[in-house]
Design a protein around this motif. Structure first.
Motif, PDB file in Angstrom:
ATOM      1  N   ASP A 130       0.808  -1.211   0.000  1.00  0.00           N
ATOM      2  CA  ASP A 130       0.000   0.000   0.000  1.00  0.00           C
ATOM      3  C   ASP A 130       0.852   1.276   0.000  1.00  0.00           C
ATOM      4  O   ASP A 130       0.347   2.364   0.219  1.00  0.00           O
ATOM      5  N   LYS A 131       2.162   1.151  -0.239  1.00  0.00           N
ATOM      6  CA  LYS A 131       3.037   2.317  -0.229  1.00  0.00           C
ATOM      7  C   LYS A 131       3.868   2.413  -1.514  1.00  0.00           C
ATOM      8  O   LYS A 131       5.097   2.518  -1.462  1.00  0.00           O
ATOM      9  N   PRO A 132       3.237   2.362  -2.692  1.00  0.00           N
ATOM     10  CA  PRO A 132       4.021   2.398  -3.941  1.00  0.00           C
ATOM     11  C   PRO A 132       4.742   3.720  -4.154  1.00  0.00           C
ATOM     12  O   PRO A 132       5.740   3.776  -4.863  1.00  0.00           O
ATOM     13  N   GLU A 133       4.247   4.788  -3.505  1.00  0.00           N
ATOM     14  CA  GLU A 133       4.903   6.095  -3.695  1.00  0.00           C
ATOM     15  C   GLU A 133       6.322   6.093  -3.157  1.00  0.00           C
ATOM     16  O   GLU A 133       7.183   6.816  -3.664  1.00  0.00           O
ATOM     17  N   ARG A 134       6.606   5.273  -2.154  1.00  0.00           N
ATOM     18  CA  ARG A 134       7.977   5.197  -1.637  1.00  0.00           C
ATOM     19  C   ARG A 134       8.923   4.661  -2.695  1.00  0.00           C
ATOM     20  O   ARG A 134      10.006   5.203  -2.912  1.00  0.00           O
ATOM     21  N   ALA A 135       8.503   3.584  -3.347  1.00  0.00           N
ATOM     22  CA  ALA A 135       9.344   3.006  -4.397  1.00  0.00           C
ATOM     23  C   ALA A 135       9.472   3.963  -5.576  1.00  0.00           C
ATOM     24  O   ALA A 135      10.556   4.105  -6.159  1.00  0.00           O
ATOM     25  N   GLU A 136       8.398   4.639  -5.941  1.00  0.00           N
ATOM     26  CA  GLU A 136       8.438   5.571  -7.069  1.00  0.00           C
ATOM     27  C   GLU A 136       9.394   6.726  -6.786  1.00  0.00           C
ATOM     28  O   GLU A 136      10.118   7.181  -7.672  1.00  0.00           O
ATOM     29  N   THR A 137       9.400   7.208  -5.551  1.00  0.00           N
ATOM     30  CA  THR A 137      10.318   8.291  -5.176  1.00  0.00           C
ATOM     31  C   THR A 137      11.766   7.846  -5.307  1.00  0.00           C
ATOM     32  O   THR A 137      12.614   8.570  -5.843  1.00  0.00           O
ATOM     33  N   LEU A 138      12.063   6.642  -4.854  1.00  0.00           N
ATOM     34  CA  LEU A 138      13.423   6.113  -4.961  1.00  0.00           C
ATOM     35  C   LEU A 138      13.821   5.938  -6.422  1.00  0.00           C
ATOM     36  O   LEU A 138      14.949   6.271  -6.810  1.00  0.00           O
ATOM     37  N   ILE A 139      12.923   5.435  -7.245  1.00  0.00           N
ATOM     38  CA  ILE A 139      13.224   5.251  -8.667  1.00  0.00           C
ATOM     39  C   ILE A 139      13.564   6.582  -9.318  1.00  0.00           C
ATOM     40  O   ILE A 139      14.503   6.678 -10.124  1.00  0.00           O
ATOM     41  N   GLY A 140      12.821   7.637  -8.973  1.00  0.00           N
ATOM     42  CA  GLY A 140      13.117   8.961  -9.518  1.00  0.00           C
ATOM     43  C   GLY A 140      14.508   9.433  -9.147  1.00  0.00           C
ATOM     44  O   GLY A 140      15.236  10.015  -9.975  1.00  0.00           O
ATOM     45  N   LYS A 141      14.924   9.171  -7.919  1.00  0.00           N
ATOM     46  CA  LYS A 141      16.270   9.571  -7.487  1.00  0.00           C
ATOM     47  C   LYS A 141      17.346   8.786  -8.249  1.00  0.00           C
ATOM     48  O   LYS A 141      18.375   9.348  -8.626  1.00  0.00           O
ATOM     49  N   LEU A 142      17.104   7.505  -8.467  1.00  0.00           N
ATOM     50  CA  LEU A 142      18.072   6.693  -9.197  1.00  0.00           C
ATOM     51  C   LEU A 142      18.195   7.147 -10.648  1.00  0.00           C
ATOM     52  O   LEU A 142      19.291   7.127 -11.225  1.00  0.00           O
ATOM     53  N   GLN A 143      17.100   7.563 -11.238  1.00  0.00           N
ATOM     54  CA  GLN A 143      17.157   8.078 -12.599  1.00  0.00           C
ATOM     55  C   GLN A 143      17.931   9.397 -12.651  1.00  0.00           C
ATOM     56  O   GLN A 143      18.687   9.642 -13.594  1.00  0.00           O
ATOM     57  N   ASN A 144      17.777  10.228 -11.635  1.00  0.00           N
ATOM     58  CA  ASN A 144      18.540  11.479 -11.573  1.00  0.00           C
ATOM     59  C   ASN A 144      20.038  11.222 -11.422  1.00  0.00           C
ATOM     60  O   ASN A 144      20.858  12.036 -11.866  1.00  0.00           O
ATOM     61  N   LEU A 145      20.374  10.091 -10.808  1.00  0.00           N
ATOM     62  CA  LEU A 145      21.782   9.719 -10.646  1.00  0.00           C
ATOM     63  C   LEU A 145      22.307   8.939 -11.853  1.00  0.00           C
ATOM     64  O   LEU A 145      23.441   8.467 -11.840  1.00  0.00           O
ATOM     65  N   ASP A 146      21.487   8.803 -12.885  1.00  0.00           N
ATOM     66  CA  ASP A 146      21.854   8.090 -14.120  1.00  0.00           C
ATOM     67  C   ASP A 146      22.163   6.619 -13.844  1.00  0.00           C
ATOM     68  O   ASP A 146      23.052   6.025 -14.457  1.00  0.00           O
ATOM     69  N   LEU A 147      21.417   6.037 -12.912  1.00  0.00           N
ATOM     70  CA  LEU A 147      21.591   4.619 -12.594  1.00  0.00           C
ATOM     71  C   LEU A 147      20.467   3.754 -13.164  1.00  0.00           C
ATOM     72  O   LEU A 147      20.532   2.527 -13.083  1.00  0.00           O
ATOM     73  N   MET A 148      19.470   4.405 -13.724  1.00  0.00           N
ATOM     74  CA  MET A 148      18.316   3.660 -14.209  1.00  0.00           C
ATOM     75  C   MET A 148      17.712   4.362 -15.410  1.00  0.00           C
ATOM     76  O   MET A 148      17.690   5.594 -15.481  1.00  0.00           O
ATOM     77  N   GLU A 149      17.223   3.566 -16.338  1.00  0.00           N
ATOM     78  CA  GLU A 149      16.613   4.093 -17.537  1.00  0.00           C
ATOM     79  C   GLU A 149      15.188   4.570 -17.237  1.00  0.00           C
ATOM     80  O   GLU A 149      14.535   4.092 -16.312  1.00  0.00           O
ATOM     81  N   ALA A 150      14.714   5.519 -18.022  1.00  0.00           N
ATOM     82  CA  ALA A 150      13.327   5.964 -17.923  1.00  0.00           C
ATOM     83  C   ALA A 150      12.447   5.060 -18.764  1.00  0.00           C
ATOM     84  O   ALA A 150      12.900   4.469 -19.746  1.00  0.00           O
ATOM     85  N   GLY A 151      11.189   4.917 -18.384  1.00  0.00           N
ATOM     86  CA  GLY A 151      10.276   4.094 -19.157  1.00  0.00           C
ATOM     87  C   GLY A 151       9.138   3.567 -18.306  1.00  0.00           C
ATOM     88  O   GLY A 151       9.002   3.912 -17.125  1.00  0.00           O
ATOM     89  N   ARG A 152       8.316   2.733 -18.907  1.00  0.00           N
ATOM     90  CA  ARG A 152       7.213   2.118 -18.186  1.00  0.00           C
ATOM     91  C   ARG A 152       7.753   1.113 -17.178  1.00  0.00           C
ATOM     92  O   ARG A 152       8.677   0.365 -17.471  1.00  0.00           O
ATOM     93  N   ARG A 153       7.185   1.079 -15.999  1.00  0.00           N
ATOM     94  CA  ARG A 153       7.737   0.207 -14.967  1.00  0.00           C
ATOM     95  C   ARG A 153       6.629  -0.471 -14.166  1.00  0.00           C
ATOM     96  O   ARG A 153       5.523   0.028 -14.035  1.00  0.00           O
ATOM     97  N   HIS A 154       6.995  -1.615 -13.627  1.00  0.00           N
ATOM     98  CA  HIS A 154       6.074  -2.391 -12.801  1.00  0.00           C
ATOM     99  C   HIS A 154       6.819  -2.819 -11.545  1.00  0.00           C
ATOM    100  O   HIS A 154       7.876  -3.459 -11.612  1.00  0.00           O
ATOM    101  N   ILE A 155       6.276  -2.453 -10.395  1.00  0.00           N
ATOM    102  CA  ILE A 155       6.881  -2.757  -9.099  1.00  0.00           C
ATOM    103  C   ILE A 155       6.129  -3.920  -8.462  1.00  0.00           C
ATOM    104  O   ILE A 155       4.897  -3.943  -8.446  1.00  0.00           O
ATOM    105  N   LYS A 156       6.867  -4.889  -7.943  1.00  0.00           N
ATOM    106  CA  LYS A 156       6.220  -5.998  -7.251  1.00  0.00           C
ATOM    107  C   LYS A 156       7.082  -6.433  -6.071  1.00  0.00           C
ATOM    108  O   LYS A 156       8.271  -6.106  -5.989  1.00  0.00           O
ATOM    109  N   ASN A 157       6.460  -7.164  -5.166  1.00  0.00           N
ATOM    110  CA  ASN A 157       7.159  -7.657  -3.967  1.00  0.00           C
ATOM    111  C   ASN A 157       7.853  -6.523  -3.225  1.00  0.00           C
ATOM    112  O   ASN A 157       9.047  -6.569  -2.957  1.00  0.00           O
ATOM    113  N   HIS A 158       7.086  -5.505  -2.888  1.00  0.00           N
ATOM    114  CA  HIS A 158       7.628  -4.322  -2.211  1.00  0.00           C
ATOM    115  C   HIS A 158       7.609  -4.563  -0.704  1.00  0.00           C
ATOM    116  O   HIS A 158       6.565  -4.805  -0.110  1.00  0.00           O
TER     117      HIS A 158
END
Length: 334
Positions: A130-158
């Motif tokens: 019930d807390k997907p926004e936490r994972a989404e916030t972390l993903i945004g930070k990783l993209q800003n650090l050029d550690l992850m590609e942008a695109g459609r994403r699916h989060i599971k087993n959080h």
């Protein structure tokens, strides 16, 4: 149906006795899992046989129906033979799905039940669906650090939790970047843990890409490349930071050794990329990205069979223990 129930990273946290992955398994089995098996078996078995028998019957009926259906349609329109084939294929597909769907529902319910039981077994790692926004916030930070590609994403087993006085967050991520012929798929296991002492700045760890690629990456990077007196680590990774002294305080020789020891903890990682970890120290946290194509914390379909639930539970416990092993490695405790 099933009730869901100094800066020197490596020396800054007092060692706590490590969790024995088999500790308490007998009690867990007797008190939590075994009592649910009778109800699960009663729900699973009839649906299993319905799927096993019903799906081939659906195919057979579609094949038998094709000739009379085709003859009837041709009597109306001599150009519509293909239409009969389409109708038979759609019928077979819907019928097969209908026979399998009840089984998939009971399997999914039991998978969720098992995940909750196993996470409760560890006590300090909890499902966080019930807390997907936490994972989404972390993903945004990783993209800003050029550690992850942008695109459609699916989060599971959080999951979120706490271990060795460190807050942790972890999840599986499937990411699709680009489109058409340029489309690329990426799968990661992501672990994010707090660092006990504060620091300013970011330190980025990337896999070694060879001389030319490393040179180009350094030219276009906002951070400076930092070298370390650790030959195996230098061969496997490149480190970029604004402050080289900070990077060397955070990435100690024990940390280098332990980072190199992490990939074998993850079974079925991508062949050539099994050692291509990425990570970063940022905002008083350390984030590790492991390219991985397996569901670490789910039951495989064959393990939802009542006769194989015990082995599936042991697998879940062992894989959940991977996370604590990773943190122990990062702390220099192994």
């Amino acid at each position: 149906m099933f009730c869901l129930r100094g800066f020197e990273w490596g020396f800054c946290v007092a060692f706590i006795e490590q969790t024995d992955l088999e500790k308490g398994f007998a009690d867990l089995w007797e008190t939590e899992i075994a009592p649910s098996l009778a109800a699960y078996r009663a729900a699973y078995n009839p649906r299993f046989w319905l799927a096993i028998i019903g799906q081939p019957v659906a195919i057979m009926l579609a094949v038998l129906a094709y000739e009379p259906l085709s003859a009837w349609i041709l009597s109306i329109n001599s150009q519509a033979d293909t239409f009969a084939r389409v109708i038979c294929i759609i019928f077979a597909g819907l019928a097969m799905f209908g026979f399998y769907y009840p089984l998939s529902k009971v399997q999914g319910s039991f998978d969720a039940f098992m995940k909750q039981i196993v996470s409760d077994h560890f006590g300090d790692i909890l499902l966080a669906a019930d807390k997907p926004e936490r994972a989404e916030t972390l993903i945004g930070k990783l993209q800003n650090l050029d550690l992850m590609e942008a695109g459609r994403r699916h989060i599971k087993n959080h999951y979120i939790g706490k271990y060795r006085d460190c807050d942790l967050e972890m999840f599986n991520l499937s990411l699709q970047s680009g489109s058409g012929n340029n489309r690329a798929n990426y799968d990661y296991f992501i672990l994010d843990v707090s660092v006990p002492r504060a620091f300013d700045g970011a330190v980025i760890i990337k896999s070694d890409g060879g001389r030319i690629f490393n040179f180009l990456r350094g030219v276009f990077s906002e951070h400076k490349q930092v070298k370390f007196d650790h030959a195996p680590f230098e061969k496997a990774y490149e480190v970029y930071a604004e402050d080289a002294d900070l990077a060397r305080r955070l990435i100690t020789p024990p940390f280098c050794d332990n980072l190199l020891a992490i990939p074998p903890l993850f079974p079925r990682a991508y062949g050539l990329f099994s050692n291509k970890l990425k990570g970063a120290f940022h905002e008083n946290r350390f984030t590790l990205l492991v390219p991985h194509n397996d569901d670490l914390f789910g039951l495989w379909p064959h393990q939802t069979m009542p006769s194989r639930v015990e082995s599936g539970c042991r697998r879940l416990i062992a894989r959940m223990g991977i996370v604590k092993n990773v943190i122990d490695y990062l702390h220099g405790a192994r």
